[in-house]
Motif scaffolding. Structure first.
Motif, PDB file in Angstrom:
ATOM      1  N   GLY A   1      16.242 -11.669  13.410  1.00 34.38           N
ATOM      2  CA  GLY A   1      17.023 -11.645  14.743  1.00 34.38           C
ATOM      3  C   GLY A   1      17.252 -13.086  15.028  1.00 34.38           C
ATOM      4  O   GLY A   1      18.323 -13.337  15.573  1.00 34.38           O
ATOM      5  N   ARG A   2      16.348 -14.305  14.672  1.00 30.82           N
ATOM      6  CA  ARG A   2      16.710 -15.547  14.843  1.00 30.82           C
ATOM      7  C   ARG A   2      17.862 -15.838  14.008  1.00 30.82           C
ATOM      8  O   ARG A   2      18.785 -16.531  14.224  1.00 30.82           O
TER       9      ARG A   2
ATOM     10  N   HIS B   1       3.057  -4.949  22.170  1.00 30.79           N
ATOM     11  CA  HIS B   1       2.526  -5.749  20.889  1.00 30.79           C
ATOM     12  C   HIS B   1       4.002  -6.475  20.285  1.00 30.79           C
ATOM     13  O   HIS B   1       4.762  -5.669  19.773  1.00 30.79           O
ATOM     14  N   LEU B   2       3.742  -7.848  19.950  1.00 26.30           N
ATOM     15  CA  LEU B   2       5.174  -8.394  19.734  1.00 26.30           C
ATOM     16  C   LEU B   2       4.842  -8.978  18.394  1.00 26.30           C
ATOM     17  O   LEU B   2       5.595 -10.091  17.946  1.00 26.30           O
ATOM     18  N   SER B   3       3.981  -8.435  17.469  1.00 22.94           N
ATOM     19  CA  SER B   3       3.650  -8.892  16.244  1.00 22.94           C
ATOM     20  C   SER B   3       4.798  -9.298  15.425  1.00 22.94           C
ATOM     21  O   SER B   3       5.825  -8.493  15.408  1.00 22.94           O
ATOM     22  N   GLY B   4       4.906 -10.490  14.856  1.00 23.91           N
ATOM     23  CA  GLY B   4       5.991 -10.774  14.040  1.00 23.91           C
ATOM     24  C   GLY B   4       7.076 -11.482  14.579  1.00 23.91           C
ATOM     25  O   GLY B   4       8.302 -11.614  14.144  1.00 23.91           O
ATOM     26  N   ARG B   5       7.161 -11.505  15.834  1.00 22.33           N
ATOM     27  CA  ARG B   5       8.112 -12.158  16.709  1.00 22.33           C
ATOM     28  C   ARG B   5       7.626 -13.420  17.414  1.00 22.33           C
ATOM     29  O   ARG B   5       6.574 -13.934  17.516  1.00 22.33           O
ATOM     30  N   ASN B   6       8.599 -14.221  17.300  1.00 19.31           N
ATOM     31  CA  ASN B   6       8.478 -15.712  18.000  1.00 19.31           C
ATOM     32  C   ASN B   6       9.019 -15.558  19.281  1.00 19.31           C
ATOM     33  O   ASN B   6      10.209 -15.226  19.255  1.00 19.31           O
ATOM     34  N   CYS B   7       8.783 -16.822  20.100  1.00 19.94           N
ATOM     35  CA  CYS B   7       9.454 -16.672  21.741  1.00 19.94           C
ATOM     36  C   CYS B   7      10.311 -18.036  21.351  1.00 19.94           C
ATOM     37  O   CYS B   7       9.716 -19.163  20.980  1.00 19.94           O
ATOM     38  N   PHE B   8      11.478 -17.862  21.638  1.00 15.04           N
ATOM     39  CA  PHE B   8      12.516 -18.771  21.727  1.00 15.04           C
ATOM     40  C   PHE B   8      13.303 -19.175  22.954  1.00 15.04           C
ATOM     41  O   PHE B   8      13.494 -18.135  23.618  1.00 15.04           O
ATOM     42  N   VAL B   9      13.401 -20.297  23.427  1.00 14.69           N
ATOM     43  CA  VAL B   9      13.951 -20.540  24.569  1.00 14.69           C
ATOM     44  C   VAL B   9      15.300 -21.265  23.988  1.00 14.69           C
ATOM     45  O   VAL B   9      15.421 -22.049  22.983  1.00 14.69           O
TER      46      VAL B   9
ATOM     47  N   ILE C   1      23.967 -26.143  21.567  1.00 19.55           N
ATOM     48  CA  ILE C   1      23.222 -25.171  21.669  1.00 19.55           C
ATOM     49  C   ILE C   1      21.782 -25.805  21.248  1.00 19.55           C
ATOM     50  O   ILE C   1      21.820 -26.268  19.953  1.00 19.55           O
ATOM     51  N   MET C   2      20.669 -25.616  21.910  1.00 21.94           N
ATOM     52  CA  MET C   2      19.443 -26.074  21.702  1.00 21.94           C
ATOM     53  C   MET C   2      18.663 -24.824  21.798  1.00 21.94           C
ATOM     54  O   MET C   2      18.561 -23.893  22.545  1.00 21.94           O
ATOM     55  N   ILE C   3      17.769 -24.762  20.461  1.00 20.27           N
ATOM     56  CA  ILE C   3      16.734 -23.396  20.441  1.00 20.27           C
ATOM     57  C   ILE C   3      15.516 -24.369  20.105  1.00 20.27           C
ATOM     58  O   ILE C   3      15.212 -24.883  19.344  1.00 20.27           O
ATOM     59  N   ILE C   4      14.488 -23.784  21.027  1.00 18.92           N
ATOM     60  CA  ILE C   4      13.230 -24.157  20.946  1.00 18.92           C
ATOM     61  C   ILE C   4      12.372 -22.988  20.611  1.00 18.92           C
ATOM     62  O   ILE C   4      12.200 -22.178  21.111  1.00 18.92           O
ATOM     63  N   ASP C   5      11.367 -23.263  19.638  1.00 23.88           N
ATOM     64  CA  ASP C   5      10.421 -22.006  19.148  1.00 23.88           C
ATOM     65  C   ASP C   5       9.068 -22.516  19.673  1.00 23.88           C
ATOM     66  O   ASP C   5       8.238 -23.446  19.556  1.00 23.88           O
TER      67      ASP C   5
END
Length: 89
Positions: A48-49, A2-10, A67-71
């Motif tokens: 973390g971000r 469970h990754l609640s509170g986290r977003n996936c970033f590329v 650097i490119m960060i995609i949410d």
């Protein structure tokens, strides 16, 4: 998991100097998993971000590197469905 509170970033980067590129790559391994050359997937909390951005900001030359960060949104909200591969995964 469970990754609640986290977003996936590329996170993708173009670093002009090989030494800086090596340092950025090493730093990125502390935040996520490589999915392609100079591309990482990171599941990060808001803190973390901020830590990722701070670490990378100190490593690059802002007039040469990029650097490119995609949410992609919540890590447990179907982020995997928004990453598509063609060919070898």
């Amino acid at each position: 998991m469970h990754l609640s509170g986290r977003n996936c970033f590329v996170v993708s980067y173009d670093i002009m100097d090989p030494r800086r590129l090596q340092r950025v790559h090493k730093s990125m391994k502390g935040f996520g998993e490589p999915i392609h050359y100079s591309v990482f997937r990171c599941n990060l909390t808001p803190k973390g971000r901020v830590e990722l951005i701070a670490a990378l900001t100190g490593l690059i030359k802002h007039d040469q590197d990029r650097i490119m960060i995609i949410d992609l949104g919540p890590a447990d909200g179907g982020a995997d469905d928004r990453i598509e591969f063609i060919g070898v995964r």
